[in-house]
Design a protein around this motif. Structure first.
Motif, PDB file in Angstrom:
ATOM      1  N   ARG A 189       0.858  -1.181   0.000  1.00 47.39           N
ATOM      2  CA  ARG A 189       0.000   0.000   0.000  1.00 47.39           C
ATOM      3  C   ARG A 189       0.896   1.233   0.000  1.00 47.39           C
ATOM      4  NH1 ARG A 189      -5.138   1.653   0.787  1.00 47.39           N
ATOM      5  NH2 ARG A 189      -5.640   3.444   2.108  1.00 47.39           N
ATOM      6  N   VAL A 190       0.539   2.214  -0.839  1.00 43.20           N
ATOM      7  CA  VAL A 190       1.336   3.432  -0.962  1.00 43.20           C
ATOM      8  C   VAL A 190       0.435   4.632  -0.717  1.00 43.20           C
ATOM      9  CG1 VAL A 190       2.918   4.771  -2.389  1.00 43.20           C
ATOM     10  CG2 VAL A 190       2.786   2.281  -2.685  1.00 43.20           C
ATOM     11  N   ILE A 191       0.828   5.461   0.233  1.00 41.26           N
ATOM     12  CA  ILE A 191       0.055   6.630   0.628  1.00 41.26           C
ATOM     13  C   ILE A 191       0.907   7.871   0.395  1.00 41.26           C
ATOM     14  CG2 ILE A 191      -1.120   7.790   2.554  1.00 41.26           C
ATOM     15  CD1 ILE A 191      -1.200   4.885   3.825  1.00 41.26           C
TER      16      ILE A 191
ATOM     17  N   LEU B 170      -3.954  10.704   8.440  1.00 37.14           N
ATOM     18  CA  LEU B 170      -2.981   9.674   8.066  1.00 37.14           C
ATOM     19  C   LEU B 170      -3.357   8.339   8.705  1.00 37.14           C
ATOM     20  CD1 LEU B 170      -0.368   8.754   6.724  1.00 37.14           C
ATOM     21  CD2 LEU B 170       0.892   9.619   8.720  1.00 37.14           C
ATOM     22  N   ALA B 171      -3.831   8.378   9.938  1.00 35.41           N
ATOM     23  CA  ALA B 171      -4.253   7.147  10.609  1.00 35.41           C
ATOM     24  C   ALA B 171      -5.420   6.489   9.877  1.00 35.41           C
ATOM     25  CB  ALA B 171      -4.639   7.453  12.061  1.00 35.41           C
ATOM     26  N   GLU B 172      -6.315   7.300   9.314  1.00 36.76           N
ATOM     27  CA  GLU B 172      -7.428   6.746   8.540  1.00 36.76           C
ATOM     28  C   GLU B 172      -6.939   6.098   7.256  1.00 36.76           C
ATOM     29  OE1 GLU B 172     -10.048   9.993   7.827  1.00 36.76           O
ATOM     30  OE2 GLU B 172     -10.618  10.246   9.943  1.00 36.76           O
ATOM     31  N   ALA B 173      -5.938   6.724   6.610  1.00 39.09           N
ATOM     32  CA  ALA B 173      -5.418   6.183   5.350  1.00 39.09           C
ATOM     33  C   ALA B 173      -4.554   4.947   5.579  1.00 39.09           C
ATOM     34  CB  ALA B 173      -4.606   7.257   4.624  1.00 39.09           C
TER      35      ALA B 173
ATOM     36  N   TYR C 286      -0.405   5.902  -6.314  1.00 40.56           N
ATOM     37  CA  TYR C 286      -0.826   6.036  -4.913  1.00 40.56           C
ATOM     38  C   TYR C 286      -2.186   5.378  -4.695  1.00 40.56           C
ATOM     39  CZ  TYR C 286       3.082   9.122  -4.044  1.00 40.56           C
ATOM     40  OH  TYR C 286       4.351   9.626  -3.900  1.00 40.56           O
ATOM     41  N   ASP C 287      -2.279   4.628  -3.598  1.00 36.42           N
ATOM     42  CA  ASP C 287      -3.552   3.996  -3.233  1.00 36.42           C
ATOM     43  C   ASP C 287      -4.450   4.953  -2.466  1.00 36.42           C
ATOM     44  OD1 ASP C 287      -2.966   1.184  -4.131  1.00 36.42           O
ATOM     45  OD2 ASP C 287      -1.338   1.429  -2.690  1.00 36.42           O
ATOM     46  N   ALA C 288      -3.841   5.902  -1.765  1.00 34.79           N
ATOM     47  CA  ALA C 288      -4.600   6.890  -1.004  1.00 34.79           C
ATOM     48  C   ALA C 288      -3.747   8.142  -0.863  1.00 34.79           C
ATOM     49  CB  ALA C 288      -4.975   6.348   0.377  1.00 34.79           C
ATOM     50  N   VAL C 289      -4.416   9.277  -0.716  1.00 37.36           N
ATOM     51  CA  VAL C 289      -3.721  10.550  -0.553  1.00 37.36           C
ATOM     52  C   VAL C 289      -4.323  11.282   0.643  1.00 37.36           C
ATOM     53  CG1 VAL C 289      -3.204  12.803  -1.567  1.00 37.36           C
ATOM     54  CG2 VAL C 289      -3.151  10.748  -2.992  1.00 37.36           C
ATOM     55  N   VAL C 290      -3.460  11.774   1.511  1.00 32.05           N
ATOM     56  CA  VAL C 290      -3.884  12.570   2.663  1.00 32.05           C
ATOM     57  C   VAL C 290      -3.747  14.042   2.302  1.00 32.05           C
ATOM     58  CG1 VAL C 290      -3.527  13.063   5.104  1.00 32.05           C
ATOM     59  CG2 VAL C 290      -3.054  10.768   4.209  1.00 32.05           C
TER      60      VAL C 290
END
Length: 344
Positions: free
Chosen positions: A179-181, A215-218, A199-203
């Protein structure tokens, strides 16, 4: 090989005044000067591309103690990574006329470069010569040499839309990350990051919400490798989100460089060192000169990935040296995604 016909004059960008806060176009001027003449042990390079990079903020403010490059004063010519062609060599030292080279005397159309400071480039190593200005080698080094990324691990990249971050996400995925954030302050950039940059998710940075909570959610299970271009609150949040044995690789300090206060040479942050101890977090800063053996490996790997379509070189091309000061201002203002390249 027949020597090319050379002009009488060459343009370059000089610092006109030391800025108070972030530099703007009026702090620079583009000047003409007689074409420089190389001496023994030097070569004349016609620059074709040079890179615009955030650390110039520190240099135009006078530099910083311990930095690898000297600060700039009024009247000094800017410098930075460049790619060009050798057009004159009075002696036998250095690459011959016609060679493609990289060096650190950008921000000018023609540069006299000491032969030992020219790095010969394989003209066919990368599909686009401008891609030699990609900063992906730092991300590759961070993940392979320092961060020790293992298959399935979670990676967090701060400043994921910048010159390094825009390729770091895809590199992490190609190296086996589970996983890449990433992080950014722009919703439009966040969309680009998840739609093609790996990216799998972005904060998103948002002053009204806690970055640490987002960040904790991602990364609900925590992060294993942190590639940091920002520092500040994002570094503090990464410590909180780190899993036991996490590895932090510090590359940049955009939190300081892009601040209107000061000269960009400091990026203080308070972190919980107790968490570093109990989680056994390792933290190391690196620069591009730390692992020279990785450069050739990166170029081969990058070239293969570009040709296969597994990766791209996200960048913005700005035509003409006269537009370079405005390009730096736009970069500082967060208007660009990826590497900013001036094409001459």
């Amino acid at each position: 090989m027949t020597a090319p016909t050379l002009p009488r004059l060459s343009r370059e960008v000089r610092l006109a005044a030391v800025p108070e806060g972030l530099p703007r176009p009026e702090h620079f001027r583009v000047v003409e000067q007689p074409l420089p003449v190389p001496g023994e042990g030097e070569v004349l390079v016609r620059n074709t591309y040079f890179q615009v990079f955030p650390a110039l903020r520190i240099l135009v403010a006078g530099g910083a103690e311990g930095a690898p490059f000297p600060g700039l004063g009024p009247g000094d010519t800017l410098f930075g990574p460049a790619v060009g062609e050798v057009v004159a060599r009075p002696g036998t030292a250095g690459p011959p006329v016609g060679s493609l080279v990289s060096h650190f005397l950008g921000w000018r159309e023609y540069a006299v470069v000491p032969a030992e400071q020219c790095v010969p480039l394989d003209d066919g190593a990368l599909p686009d010569p401008a891609a030699h200005l990609s900063q992906g080698s730092l991300a590759y080094t961070a993940l392979t040499r320092v961060g020790g990324l293992r298959p399935g691990e979670t990676v967090f990249v701060s400043g994921g839309a910048g010159g390094i971050g825009s390729v770091a996400g895809r590199i992490a995925g190609l190296l086996g990350a589970g996983r890449v954030i990433g992080s950014t302050g722009s919703p439009a950039k966040a969309e680009r990051m998840t739609d093609g940059l790996g990216y799998d998710a972005v904060v998103l940075r948002d002053p009204e919400h806690s970055f640490s909570d987002r960040l904790a959610e991602a990364a609900p299970e925590g992060i294993d490798v942190f590639v940091d271009m920002v520092g500040g609150e994002q570094l503090r949040a990464a410590v909180r989100a780190a899993r036991p044995g996490a590895r932090f690789v510090l590359i940049g300090t955009l939190a300081g460089q892009l601040s209107a206060k000061g000269g960009g040479a400091t990026a203080p942050v308070e972190i919980d060192t107790f968490q570093l101890v109990v989680k056994r977090i390792t933290m190391r800063g690196i620069s591009g000169a730390d692992h020279p053996e990785a450069q050739a490996e990166w170029t081969r790997t990058f070239g293969a990935w570009l040709r296969s379509g597994e990766i791209t070189f996200p960048h913005v091309r700005i035509a003409g040296i006269h537009n370079a000061p405005a390009a730096l201002h736009a970069l500082m203002d967060g208007q660009h995604l990826g590497t900013v390249v001036v094409e001459l």
